[in-house]
Write an enzyme that holds these catalytic residues in place. Sequence first.
Site, PDB file in Angstrom:
ATOM      1  N   GLY A  13       0.814  -1.214   0.000  1.00 47.77           N
ATOM      2  CA  GLY A  13       0.000   0.000   0.000  1.00 47.77           C
ATOM      3  C   GLY A  13       0.843   1.258   0.000  1.00 47.77           C
ATOM      4  O   GLY A  13       0.476   2.265   0.594  1.00 47.77           O
ATOM      5  N   VAL A  64      -2.983  -7.368  -2.292  1.00 49.68           N
ATOM      6  CA  VAL A  64      -2.572  -8.172  -1.128  1.00 49.68           C
ATOM      7  C   VAL A  64      -3.626  -9.202  -0.729  1.00 49.68           C
ATOM      8  O   VAL A  64      -3.321 -10.134   0.022  1.00 49.68           O
ATOM      9  CB  VAL A  64      -2.225  -7.296   0.105  1.00 49.68           C
ATOM     10  CG1 VAL A  64      -1.023  -6.411  -0.175  1.00 49.68           C
ATOM     11  CG2 VAL A  64      -3.431  -6.486   0.571  1.00 49.68           C
ATOM     12  N   ASN A  90       0.950  -2.517   5.266  1.00 50.07           N
ATOM     13  CA  ASN A  90       0.298  -1.219   5.405  1.00 50.07           C
ATOM     14  C   ASN A  90      -0.987  -1.116   4.588  1.00 50.07           C
ATOM     15  O   ASN A  90      -1.865  -0.325   4.921  1.00 50.07           O
ATOM     16  CB  ASN A  90       1.287  -0.120   4.992  1.00 50.07           C
ATOM     17  CG  ASN A  90       0.617   1.210   4.780  1.00 50.07           C
ATOM     18  OD1 ASN A  90       0.256   1.888   5.732  1.00 50.07           O
ATOM     19  ND2 ASN A  90       0.391   1.571   3.516  1.00 50.07           N
ATOM     20  N   SER A 142      -4.647   0.255  14.013  1.00 50.67           N
ATOM     21  CA  SER A 142      -5.378   1.524  14.127  1.00 50.67           C
ATOM     22  C   SER A 142      -5.963   1.658  15.524  1.00 50.67           C
ATOM     23  O   SER A 142      -6.249   0.653  16.185  1.00 50.67           O
ATOM     24  CB  SER A 142      -6.510   1.542  13.094  1.00 50.67           C
ATOM     25  OG  SER A 142      -7.492   2.504  13.458  1.00 50.67           O
ATOM     26  N   TYR A 155     -13.718  -2.700   9.588  1.00 51.27           N
ATOM     27  CA  TYR A 155     -12.376  -2.102   9.687  1.00 51.27           C
ATOM     28  C   TYR A 155     -11.791  -2.332  11.077  1.00 51.27           C
ATOM     29  O   TYR A 155     -10.648  -2.779  11.231  1.00 51.27           O
ATOM     30  CB  TYR A 155     -12.464  -0.604   9.386  1.00 51.27           C
ATOM     31  CG  TYR A 155     -11.147   0.125   9.483  1.00 51.27           C
ATOM     32  CD1 TYR A 155     -10.212   0.044   8.455  1.00 51.27           C
ATOM     33  CD2 TYR A 155     -10.827   0.888  10.601  1.00 51.27           C
ATOM     34  CE1 TYR A 155      -9.002   0.709   8.539  1.00 51.27           C
ATOM     35  CE2 TYR A 155      -9.617   1.558  10.694  1.00 51.27           C
ATOM     36  CZ  TYR A 155      -8.708   1.468   9.665  1.00 51.27           C
ATOM     37  OH  TYR A 155      -7.507   2.118   9.756  1.00 51.27           O
TER      38      TYR A 155
END
Lengths: 249, 247
Positions: A13, A64, A90, A142, A155
């Site tokens: 990424g 990915v 990433n 995150s 997420y």
Amino acid sequence: MRRLEGRTAIVTGSGQGIGEAIAMAMAEEGAGVVVAELREETADAVRRKIEEGGGTALAHATDVSQEPSVDAMVQACLERFGKVDILVNNAGIYPTSTVADMDEDEWERVIGTNLFGTFLCSRAVTPHMLQQQGGRIISITSGRGLQGADNGAHYASSKGGIIGFTKSLARELAPAGVAVNCICPGVSDTAQPRGHRTEEELYASAARIPLGRIGQPADMARAAVFLASDRAKFVTGQTLVVNGGAIMQ
Amino acid sequence: MDSKVVVVTGGASGIGRATVLRFSEEGYAPVILDRDAEAGAETLSLLGSEPVEGQFIRADLTRKAEVTAAFDSILSARGRIDVLVNLAGGTFHKGAIHEVTPAQWKECLDLNLKTTFLCAQAVIAPMKQAGRGTIVNTASNFGITGGAERTHYAASKAAIIAFSKSLATELAPHGIRVNTIAPGLTGTERVRGKYDADEWAALSGTLPMGRAAMPEEIADGIFFLAGDESDYVTGATLHVNGGMVMP
């Protein structure tokens, strides 16, 4: 003295944002870098930037979430550089929706890119790191993975999953001297949060951050270089929060 | 006078000594605050011909008057304190809870937690005035997991983590960052001295990485937290423990 001289780093990424900053920083520290990025043109643009700065890079269009694509990328890395010392997971996406309205396809896409992609890339480099008895895997998680998200349970799940995966892989690879860690950014000045926040909201969030500003990609890049360097060889299974104090752990 | 100044409490030996040497290599003028003058002198002698001069001040850091005097003398001599590393402390005595005397409890809490509080308090004014500065406090894996026969030590180290987060929040608006280093099993002379060779090998073997940390590896983590590399990191705890604890 450059801290990653002679190393080879794969950064997924890395066509933009935090990934691009990490790729550039690692190249500046002397690593040969594989710019593994979904879009070929963006990958190639970062490769050019690295080479113009005197660094060494290989651009590889990589999805990915697809095993053949990941395997081809790692193969291309080995053909060009002969080894892989550092993997930075990433690549990630953050579409927003409530759980009630969440599409199964979207769930699969988020988990598939963020978590399954981290697994696929880690799995693909592991035999080479075991063989050379050393290496670093750094995955970007995150604050949502720690605290949840009211607009993106997929997420948050993927990012929380990355932390569990990292601790497990750290245990598995520690005897071989391979260190596996996470970097946990907060709100960052990149395209990703702009997908679900206005500019005003983005900068207003700085008021809730103890250090008074949102994160810059370069902040994460410095942490990644540290974790990849000899100075962090005994750090493994950890989540390094780089978020201006937004979440303290 | 132009060199950055780092104050390392407990800097005479062990992780403290490694930290003094690391900062010195990076061009900082190190000031050691410690009870052990002999070890302090030895650490200074190891600085050799490093470009910047080190200094040792003998102080009992559990006493506010001595802390104040020490920091006043550093500021008047050097004019600045860029980094404070609170490493003074230790386990000192292990024991089942019913064997821990109130005096032992108090001694342990004073040597770990109170020294951290008093020394941090002493650098706040000069760091605020400078509009910058970093403080690194020292926790331990036991501050996360607790440890049998270490109730006092574990309590003090968990307290240091909470203290650091609180202070990080308080000082962030002034550009001052506060973070915590959490070493696991580390091969300092003091720790090594508690085990024979077989015991040490067995204990080290229980870590995922199969060995204990070297003091220098902890110093590397401290330097990361103290320096510009971690410019956007505050209130964080960095565990340098070979995977011993993954919070």
